[in-house]
Scaffold this motif. Structure first.
Motif, PDB file in Angstrom:
ATOM      1  N   THR A 346      10.039  45.316  14.144  1.00 25.20           N
ATOM      2  CA  THR A 346      10.770  46.512  14.572  1.00 25.20           C
ATOM      3  C   THR A 346      10.216  46.951  15.915  1.00 25.20           C
ATOM      4  OG1 THR A 346      10.634  47.146  12.279  1.00 25.20           O
ATOM      5  CG2 THR A 346      11.427  48.842  13.778  1.00 25.20           C
ATOM      6  N   LEU A 347      11.125  47.319  16.824  1.00 26.63           N
ATOM      7  CA  LEU A 347      10.688  47.825  18.124  1.00 26.63           C
ATOM      8  C   LEU A 347       9.973  49.169  17.930  1.00 26.63           C
ATOM      9  CD1 LEU A 347      11.019  46.926  21.103  1.00 26.63           C
ATOM     10  CD2 LEU A 347      12.869  48.609  21.262  1.00 26.63           C
ATOM     11  N   LEU A 348       8.846  49.357  18.603  1.00 22.90           N
ATOM     12  CA  LEU A 348       8.072  50.585  18.428  1.00 22.90           C
ATOM     13  C   LEU A 348       8.396  51.610  19.512  1.00 22.90           C
ATOM     14  CD1 LEU A 348       4.550  49.157  17.506  1.00 22.90           C
ATOM     15  CD2 LEU A 348       6.517  49.601  16.035  1.00 22.90           C
ATOM     16  N   GLU A 349       8.201  52.867  19.142  1.00 23.94           N
ATOM     17  CA  GLU A 349       8.443  53.984  20.071  1.00 23.94           C
ATOM     18  C   GLU A 349       7.749  53.810  21.423  1.00 23.94           C
ATOM     19  OE1 GLU A 349       7.163  57.925  18.900  1.00 23.94           O
ATOM     20  OE2 GLU A 349       8.617  57.858  17.253  1.00 23.94           O
ATOM     21  N   ILE A 350       6.586  53.189  21.387  1.00 22.48           N
ATOM     22  CA  ILE A 350       5.759  53.096  22.587  1.00 22.48           C
ATOM     23  C   ILE A 350       6.316  52.095  23.621  1.00 22.48           C
ATOM     24  CG2 ILE A 350       4.233  51.314  21.645  1.00 22.48           C
ATOM     25  CD1 ILE A 350       2.300  53.821  23.122  1.00 22.48           C
ATOM     26  N   ALA A 351       7.266  51.253  23.197  1.00 24.46           N
ATOM     27  CA  ALA A 351       7.816  50.242  24.118  1.00 24.46           C
ATOM     28  C   ALA A 351       8.381  50.923  25.360  1.00 24.46           C
ATOM     29  CB  ALA A 351       8.902  49.437  23.415  1.00 24.46           C
ATOM     30  N   GLY A 357      -3.639  56.818  31.016  1.00 26.17           N
ATOM     31  CA  GLY A 357      -4.947  57.277  30.567  1.00 26.17           C
ATOM     32  C   GLY A 357      -5.016  57.763  29.135  1.00 26.17           C
ATOM     33  N   GLU A 358      -3.999  58.466  28.688  1.00 26.09           N
ATOM     34  CA  GLU A 358      -4.135  59.119  27.386  1.00 26.09           C
ATOM     35  C   GLU A 358      -4.038  58.113  26.221  1.00 26.09           C
ATOM     36  OE1 GLU A 358      -0.114  61.152  26.444  1.00 26.09           O
ATOM     37  OE2 GLU A 358       0.063  60.080  28.334  1.00 26.09           O
ATOM     38  N   ALA A 359      -4.595  58.502  25.087  1.00 28.38           N
ATOM     39  CA  ALA A 359      -4.505  57.664  23.887  1.00 28.38           C
ATOM     40  C   ALA A 359      -3.214  57.983  23.157  1.00 28.38           C
ATOM     41  CB  ALA A 359      -5.696  57.914  22.982  1.00 28.38           C
ATOM     42  N   ARG A 360      -2.437  56.964  22.860  1.00 32.94           N
ATOM     43  CA  ARG A 360      -1.167  57.167  22.158  1.00 32.94           C
ATOM     44  C   ARG A 360      -1.222  56.474  20.807  1.00 32.94           C
ATOM     45  NH1 ARG A 360       2.981  57.621  26.259  1.00 32.94           N
ATOM     46  NH2 ARG A 360       4.514  57.165  24.644  1.00 32.94           N
ATOM     47  N   GLU A 361      -1.049  57.233  19.746  1.00 32.52           N
ATOM     48  CA  GLU A 361      -1.011  56.642  18.413  1.00 32.52           C
ATOM     49  C   GLU A 361       0.357  55.989  18.212  1.00 32.52           C
ATOM     50  OE1 GLU A 361      -3.219  57.766  15.434  1.00 32.52           O
ATOM     51  OE2 GLU A 361      -4.737  58.517  16.835  1.00 32.52           O
ATOM     52  N   LEU A 362       0.390  54.927  17.445  1.00 32.42           N
ATOM     53  CA  LEU A 362       1.662  54.293  17.128  1.00 32.42           C
ATOM     54  C   LEU A 362       2.110  54.834  15.760  1.00 32.42           C
ATOM     55  CD1 LEU A 362       0.893  50.578  18.129  1.00 32.42           C
ATOM     56  CD2 LEU A 362       1.433  52.522  19.585  1.00 32.42           C
ATOM     57  N   ALA A 465      -3.953  52.958  17.979  1.00 35.80           N
ATOM     58  CA  ALA A 465      -3.667  53.678  19.225  1.00 35.80           C
ATOM     59  C   ALA A 465      -3.897  52.778  20.423  1.00 35.80           C
ATOM     60  CB  ALA A 465      -4.568  54.920  19.328  1.00 35.80           C
ATOM     61  N   VAL A 466      -3.134  53.025  21.482  1.00 32.82           N
ATOM     62  CA  VAL A 466      -3.381  52.360  22.762  1.00 32.82           C
ATOM     63  C   VAL A 466      -3.726  53.433  23.792  1.00 32.82           C
ATOM     64  CG1 VAL A 466      -2.126  50.176  22.614  1.00 32.82           C
ATOM     65  CG2 VAL A 466      -0.880  52.263  23.092  1.00 32.82           C
ATOM     66  N   ALA A 467      -4.569  53.064  24.745  1.00 28.35           N
ATOM     67  CA  ALA A 467      -4.983  54.046  25.751  1.00 28.35           C
ATOM     68  C   ALA A 467      -5.312  53.317  27.041  1.00 28.35           C
ATOM     69  CB  ALA A 467      -6.234  54.790  25.267  1.00 28.35           C
TER      70      ALA A 467
END
Ligand code: FRU
Length: 481
Positions: A346-351, A357-362, A465-467
């Motif tokens: 499934t395509l993720l919101e973060i795409a 810089g900020e940390a983004r949770e998936l 998370a990605v950051a």
């Protein structure tokens, strides 16, 4: 066999929140090398080194699991027990070959004599139904080492060689250096020594003290179409080499040309997987009549002497196997990617988003502990991926251009906290993360680099998370819980 079945019946392993869902782990006790890998009638059979009574007793059987989709594994009764004089201290590793309407599983019978000295016997069982495994009357097929070699002679890997079959055995010379011995047979029963694999480069005359678990396969280089021979082997006593070969026992490969027993490499001995835990891999045998497929490899996600793990103390099981990985050869290097399996990602919101810089949770992976995540990242600068709780147990994959640092020092795992490795320096990096409760496998740049680790995280509050300073061009995940 009955005692092993009782131990399995009494097991608490599957109650463990760390017990993987789509990786093979032992039903009870200890697992090590994958053995006898074979795909036949559309079913993948995986055998493995299995110690049902570990740590109380170290008897080694062959465990058995099978799957039609490489995701759902069915656990079967153990296939081979250490019940005969020639294998009484362990049914050690070996491979599968299909011949004469039967599957032949060659293995090493390990015996300790009254003084504790090692004896090694090469043996075989056959099966037609994967329920009954019959030891050959002719066992042992090869008794002891030839002149000039020690009893460290094991792990038969058998392949058709045109006029019959070749067997490659991990071996040790009398001067305590490692090598591979080749045997030949017309019927898989009577074996004749052909000789040692030799290399033009003198360094392989003294490269570690014992070579374990050889595999020899042929495959074309995807860039040129030219065919090569690939020798995968575990030369104990080699390494470390810079950031590479940092595990207690190394595992790697040579690409080249095999002519008789002369192997002429085109490059250096290369590490197969740069992770904390990876050893003794084996490639599937494909039965005649099965659809053609790329070579498929499974490794042991463990190391010798690293059995002290939370799962053993708390739930009586230890170690796991890797997911099956497709192998391709590109520019003289083996690439590995997990075989893509059921379940559309499934395509993720973060795409398509900037991290800035900020940390983004998936959000799609919050609380999901078994998944395959594909990221495609435009790397400006340093960026990172976190698996697990920010303020609790987590694994961090910290990328900078050309380097990756993996840090699991906050996890419940005691065998090594931080590893650094060189990775391809690319504007856009493709990252595939296979995460399954306490197992993580990372594949970078179309499989150019593989990195495996055991990742004992907290079962509660899991997130990803990605950051960093990067753009996520694409992100998709297949959830396998
Ligand atoms: C590799 C190995 C093999 C042997 C087996 C015994 O991990 O040492 O050489 O056959 O494990 O379990």
């Amino acid at each position: 066999m009955d005692a092993a079945q009782r131990a399995i019946g009494e097991s608490r392993a599957s109650l463990d929140p760390d017990y993987p869902r789509f990786h093979i782990a032992p039903p009870v006790g200890r697992l090590n090398d994958p053995n006898g890998l074979v795909v036949i009638d559309g079913v993948y059979h995986v055998f493995y080194q299995f110690g049902p009574f570990f740590p109380r007793d170290k008897a080694i059987y062959w465990g058995h699991a099978s799957s039609a989709d490489l995701v759902t594994w069915r656990s079967h009764a153990p296939a081979i027990a250490p019940a005969d004089w020639y294998d009484r201290n362990g049914v050690y590793s070996g491979g599968a070959v299909v011949h004469d309407g039967r599957v032949w599983l060659h293995y090493t019978g390990n015996v300790k004599d009254a003084e504790g000295r090692r004896e090694a016997y090469q043996c075989a069982v056959t099966t037609t139904d994967f329920e009954h495994f019959t030891k050959l009357e002719a066992n042992p097929l090869i008794s002891g080492p030839p002149e000039g070699y020690t009893a460290h002679l094991r792990d038969p890997y058998v392949v058709p060689d045109g006029e019959g079959f070749a067997m490659y055995l991990g071996a040790q010379r009398a001067d305590n250096t490692g090598c591979v011995l080749a045997y030949h047979s017309d019927d898989l029963v009577e074996w004749r020594l052909v000789g040692e694999l030799t290399f033009p480069d003198e360094r392989y005359a003294s490269y570690g003290y014992m070579w374990e678990c050889p595999n020899l396969l042929r495959l074309p280089d995807a860039d040129t179409g030219e065919e090569y021979d690939v020798l995968i082997v575990c030369p104990q006593g080699v390494g470390p080499r810079g950031d590479e070969f940092r595990n207690i026992f190394p595992c790697g490969y040579l690409v080249g040309h095999l002519d008789g027993t002369r192997f002429t490499p085109i490059g250096e001995f290369a590490e197969l997987d740069s992770g904390f835990e990876f050893y003794a891999p084996q490639v599937f045998t494909v039965a005649p009549g099965e659809p053609e497929q790329p070579p498929l490899l499974v490794g042991w996600l463990g190391n010798g002497s690293e059995d002290g793990q939370p799962s053993l103390a708390e739930h009586g099981w230890v170690h796991a196997l890797s997911v099956p990985r497709d192998l391709t050869l590109r520019g003289g290097r083996l690439h590995q990617l997990p075989r893509r399996i059921a379940g559309e990602p499934t395509l993720l919101e973060i795409a398509g988003s900037e991290l800035a810089g900020e940390a983004r949770e998936l959000p799609e992976l919050a609380g999901v502990r078994s998944f395959i995540l594909d990221l495609s990242v435009d790397q400006r600068d340093a960026w990172s991926l976190r698996l697990g709780k920010r303020d609790g147990a987590h694994v961090t994959l910290a990328f900078e251009r050309g380097a990756l640092t993996v840090d699991r020092s906050t996890t419940r795992y005691p065998h090594g906290g931080v590893r650094r490795l060189a990775v391809p320096d690319l504007d856009r990096l493709d990252v595939t993360v296979v995460h399954d409760r306490s197992v993580t496998e990372v594949f970078l740049a179309a499989g150019h680099t593989a990195f495996s680790l055991r990742s004992y995280l907290d079962p509660d509050g899991f997130s990803v998370a990605v950051a960093g300073d990067a753009a996520v061009a694409n992100a998709a995940a297949a959830v396998l819980e």
